[in-house]
Design a protein around this motif. Sequence first.
Motif, PDB file in Angstrom:
ATOM      1  N   ALA A   1       0.831  -1.209   0.000  1.00 48.64           N
ATOM      2  CA  ALA A   1       0.000   0.000   0.000  1.00 48.64           C
ATOM      3  C   ALA A   1       0.867   1.261   0.000  1.00 48.64           C
ATOM      4  CB  ALA A   1      -0.940  -0.005   1.195  1.00 48.64           C
ATOM      5  N   VAL A   2       1.973   1.228   0.744  1.00 48.08           N
ATOM      6  CA  VAL A   2       2.882   2.377   0.786  1.00 48.08           C
ATOM      7  C   VAL A   2       3.442   2.648  -0.608  1.00 48.08           C
ATOM      8  CG1 VAL A   2       5.063   3.257   1.728  1.00 48.08           C
ATOM      9  CG2 VAL A   2       3.501   1.954   3.193  1.00 48.08           C
ATOM     10  N   VAL A   3       3.837   1.594  -1.278  1.00 47.60           N
ATOM     11  CA  VAL A   3       4.423   1.719  -2.617  1.00 47.60           C
ATOM     12  C   VAL A   3       3.380   2.159  -3.634  1.00 47.60           C
ATOM     13  CG1 VAL A   3       5.621   0.468  -4.450  1.00 47.60           C
ATOM     14  CG2 VAL A   3       6.137  -0.028  -2.051  1.00 47.60           C
ATOM     15  N   MET A   4       2.198   1.580  -3.556  1.00 41.97           N
ATOM     16  CA  MET A   4       1.158   1.906  -4.533  1.00 41.97           C
ATOM     17  C   MET A   4       0.684   3.347  -4.393  1.00 41.97           C
ATOM     18  SD  MET A   4       1.180  -0.891  -6.139  1.00 41.97           S
ATOM     19  CE  MET A   4      -0.146  -0.649  -7.301  1.00 41.97           C
ATOM     20  N   ASP A   5       0.700   3.877  -3.179  1.00 39.19           N
ATOM     21  CA  ASP A   5       0.326   5.279  -2.986  1.00 39.19           C
ATOM     22  C   ASP A   5       1.271   6.202  -3.749  1.00 39.19           C
ATOM     23  OD1 ASP A   5      -1.863   4.760  -1.387  1.00 39.19           O
ATOM     24  OD2 ASP A   5      -0.778   5.007   0.504  1.00 39.19           O
ATOM     25  N   ILE A   6       2.555   5.896  -3.684  1.00 41.76           N
ATOM     26  CA  ILE A   6       3.549   6.727  -4.372  1.00 41.76           C
ATOM     27  C   ILE A   6       3.393   6.606  -5.885  1.00 41.76           C
ATOM     28  CG2 ILE A   6       6.024   7.092  -4.728  1.00 41.76           C
ATOM     29  CD1 ILE A   6       6.468   6.031  -1.879  1.00 41.76           C
ATOM     30  N   MET A   7       3.167   5.401  -6.365  1.00 43.91           N
ATOM     31  CA  MET A   7       3.002   5.209  -7.804  1.00 43.91           C
ATOM     32  C   MET A   7       1.713   5.859  -8.312  1.00 43.91           C
ATOM     33  SD  MET A   7       4.554   1.469  -8.743  1.00 43.91           S
ATOM     34  CE  MET A   7       3.432   0.486  -7.767  1.00 43.91           C
ATOM     35  N   ALA A   8       0.656   5.771  -7.521  1.00 47.44           N
ATOM     36  CA  ALA A   8      -0.611   6.384  -7.930  1.00 47.44           C
ATOM     37  C   ALA A   8      -0.456   7.893  -8.053  1.00 47.44           C
ATOM     38  CB  ALA A   8      -1.706   6.042  -6.911  1.00 47.44           C
ATOM     39  N   ALA A   9       0.317   8.491  -7.140  1.00 54.55           N
ATOM     40  CA  ALA A   9       0.527   9.934  -7.178  1.00 54.55           C
ATOM     41  C   ALA A   9       1.274  10.368  -8.426  1.00 54.55           C
ATOM     42  CB  ALA A   9       1.302  10.371  -5.928  1.00 54.55           C
ATOM     43  N   ARG A  10       2.016   9.464  -9.019  1.00 54.21           N
ATOM     44  CA  ARG A  10       2.783   9.802 -10.217  1.00 54.21           C
ATOM     45  C   ARG A  10       2.050   9.448 -11.502  1.00 54.21           C
ATOM     46  NH1 ARG A  10       9.158   9.306  -9.319  1.00 54.21           N
ATOM     47  NH2 ARG A  10       9.276   9.985  -7.161  1.00 54.21           N
ATOM     48  N   GLY A  11       0.854   8.946 -11.390  1.00 57.92           N
ATOM     49  CA  GLY A  11       0.077   8.636 -12.587  1.00 57.92           C
ATOM     50  C   GLY A  11       0.586   7.445 -13.363  1.00 57.92           C
ATOM     51  N   LEU A  12       1.106   6.442 -12.665  1.00 61.38           N
ATOM     52  CA  LEU A  12       1.674   5.265 -13.307  1.00 61.38           C
ATOM     53  C   LEU A  12       0.659   4.125 -13.376  1.00 61.38           C
ATOM     54  CD1 LEU A  12       5.102   5.298 -11.422  1.00 61.38           C
ATOM     55  CD2 LEU A  12       4.710   5.999 -13.797  1.00 61.38           C
ATOM     56  N   LEU A  13       0.837   3.239 -14.344  1.00 67.13           N
ATOM     57  CA  LEU A  13       0.051   2.012 -14.367  1.00 67.13           C
ATOM     58  C   LEU A  13       0.839   0.911 -13.651  1.00 67.13           C
ATOM     59  CD1 LEU A  13       1.280  -0.226 -16.582  1.00 67.13           C
ATOM     60  CD2 LEU A  13       0.358   1.415 -18.214  1.00 67.13           C
ATOM     61  N   PHE A  14       0.158  -0.169 -13.296  1.00 72.06           N
ATOM     62  CA  PHE A  14       0.824  -1.272 -12.611  1.00 72.06           C
ATOM     63  C   PHE A  14       0.485  -2.578 -13.303  1.00 72.06           C
ATOM     64  CE2 PHE A  14       0.946  -4.600  -9.252  1.00 72.06           C
ATOM     65  CZ  PHE A  14       2.316  -4.558  -8.999  1.00 72.06           C
ATOM     66  N   LEU A  15       1.540  -3.305 -13.665  1.00 74.86           N
ATOM     67  CA  LEU A  15       1.394  -4.651 -14.199  1.00 74.86           C
ATOM     68  C   LEU A  15       1.824  -5.625 -13.105  1.00 74.86           C
ATOM     69  CD1 LEU A  15       1.178  -6.937 -16.300  1.00 74.86           C
ATOM     70  CD2 LEU A  15       3.484  -6.323 -17.067  1.00 74.86           C
ATOM     71  N   ASP A  16       0.894  -6.415 -12.626  1.00 73.40           N
ATOM     72  CA  ASP A  16       1.208  -7.409 -11.598  1.00 73.40           C
ATOM     73  C   ASP A  16       1.813  -8.630 -12.280  1.00 73.40           C
ATOM     74  OD1 ASP A  16       1.347  -9.121  -9.433  1.00 73.40           O
ATOM     75  OD2 ASP A  16      -0.581  -8.465  -8.602  1.00 73.40           O
ATOM     76  N   SER A  17       3.104  -8.857 -12.018  1.00 71.63           N
ATOM     77  CA  SER A  17       3.787 -10.001 -12.626  1.00 71.63           C
ATOM     78  C   SER A  17       3.287 -11.328 -12.072  1.00 71.63           C
ATOM     79  CB  SER A  17       5.305  -9.890 -12.407  1.00 71.63           C
ATOM     80  OG  SER A  17       5.814  -8.725 -13.016  1.00 71.63           O
ATOM     81  N   LYS A  18       2.548 -11.277 -10.958  1.00 73.30           N
ATOM     82  CA  LYS A  18       1.945 -12.465 -10.351  1.00 73.30           C
ATOM     83  C   LYS A  18       2.977 -13.558 -10.091  1.00 73.30           C
ATOM     84  CE  LYS A  18      -1.826 -13.197  -9.614  1.00 73.30           C
ATOM     85  NZ  LYS A  18      -2.583 -13.034  -8.347  1.00 73.30           N
ATOM     86  N   THR A  19       4.034 -13.185  -9.364  1.00 76.97           N
ATOM     87  CA  THR A  19       5.006 -14.197  -8.950  1.00 76.97           C
ATOM     88  C   THR A  19       4.470 -15.019  -7.784  1.00 76.97           C
ATOM     89  OG1 THR A  19       6.120 -12.532  -7.575  1.00 76.97           O
ATOM     90  CG2 THR A  19       7.005 -12.909  -9.779  1.00 76.97           C
ATOM     91  N   THR A  20       3.318 -14.618  -7.276  1.00 79.76           N
ATOM     92  CA  THR A  20       2.602 -15.411  -6.271  1.00 79.76           C
ATOM     93  C   THR A  20       1.108 -15.176  -6.446  1.00 79.76           C
ATOM     94  OG1 THR A  20       2.183 -15.725  -3.900  1.00 79.76           O
ATOM     95  CG2 THR A  20       2.885 -13.542  -4.590  1.00 79.76           C
ATOM     96  N   SER A  21       0.334 -16.212  -6.196  1.00 81.43           N
ATOM     97  CA  SER A  21      -1.116 -16.053  -6.291  1.00 81.43           C
ATOM     98  C   SER A  21      -1.658 -15.178  -5.160  1.00 81.43           C
ATOM     99  CB  SER A  21      -1.795 -17.426  -6.249  1.00 81.43           C
ATOM    100  OG  SER A  21      -1.456 -18.112  -5.048  1.00 81.43           O
ATOM    101  N   ALA A  22      -0.834 -14.949  -4.126  1.00 77.51           N
ATOM    102  CA  ALA A  22      -1.249 -14.128  -2.992  1.00 77.51           C
ATOM    103  C   ALA A  22      -0.944 -12.650  -3.190  1.00 77.51           C
ATOM    104  CB  ALA A  22      -0.560 -14.628  -1.713  1.00 77.51           C
TER     105      ALA A  22
END
Length: 374
Positions: free
Chosen positions: A265-286
């Motif tokens: 959540a800490v990381v995603m907040d920073i990325m969201a503020a920068r207007g970035l997209l996120f690709l989940d590589s899904k290295t775990t199903s969790a």
Amino acid sequence: MPSRNMGKSKPTLLSWASRVTEAPARIAILCVAVLFISVSGGILIGKLFGPQSQEIELQVVNALAMPIEAEKPVAATRVFVPESPYAYNDYPVEARTEEIPLVTAALPIEREAVETMKPDPVIETLAVEKLTSEQPAWKRYAALAPPLQDKPLIAIVIDDVGLSHQRVEELNALPALLTLAYLPYAPSLQRKVELTRREGNEVMLHLPMEPSSPDADPGPDALLTGLDIEELRRRTIRNLDSFSGYVGVNNHMGSRFTADGEAMAVVMDIMAARGLLFLDSKTTSASTGYRLAVERGMPSVKRDIFIDHVIEDEAILKQLAKVEVIAERSGVAIAIGHPHPATIRALKKWLPEAKKKGFLFVPVSAVTALTFKG
């Protein structure tokens, strides 16, 4: 009997120097002699000691430079170390099975207003751009996608890019639009990123995160679950500031970190503020990455299949055949590979054939744009 030397004073150092300086030709001869002696002595010493000391120095440099490519020629040979020094790819168990996963598209959700964060003052890299009336980064730096016709779409993402300039050139020479995910600790990043964008390909940042295996090293400034919030923020910002021109982020390794919702959540907040997209590589199903991105109004998608968990040409071609099945079944497929020579060879063979079959190759940003509204 008077001496022949009577009345004559003995020559002194001063009188000798005076005679020499009165004869310019003598000065010239003296200088040439001194120069000849110096050069001859230097060559002799170099032959005696030069090769051994040079060999030792090269051994030390090569030992330190093993993880990355040599940016300058060494002994008239350019050295490339193509693979990541942290080459363990943290593949989930599902990547080793024959099951073909279904595509999960991003859910449309309104973008939340998030204040743009300021960069850490100790980081002397790129300034964070304020995303006010401008387009967000995932749109501003998106590669130009072809018109989306009534064809199955495929997005090929190549992770772990940047450590070898030769591999960057080989990937950009492939006959299809690709998305290249650059490691933030790779050398000469901006130059390689600009090359990729000039070739019409898309760029992402491949963010190092903690894997489940304690023996796997994700690399410098990796995001770890044991870090306090301030250090986690500092490392995230430092990685995101390593270069510019990318549309978003996907995780490098991260089977442990992406499963930790609080840290993510800490990381995603920073990325969201920068207007970035996120690709989940899904290295775990969790992994919590995709869910947290959608909750923050970020454009987000998931990886469907890894194509080179077995690094052999035929095995990769079989995985690429599965990519075709996914794209035909769901309309779109996101496949992740790595800059292995075998992967590049397989793609070079497969891409023209896939185009003839009617598949359309698009960047990751085009896939997120299909369902994202914001």
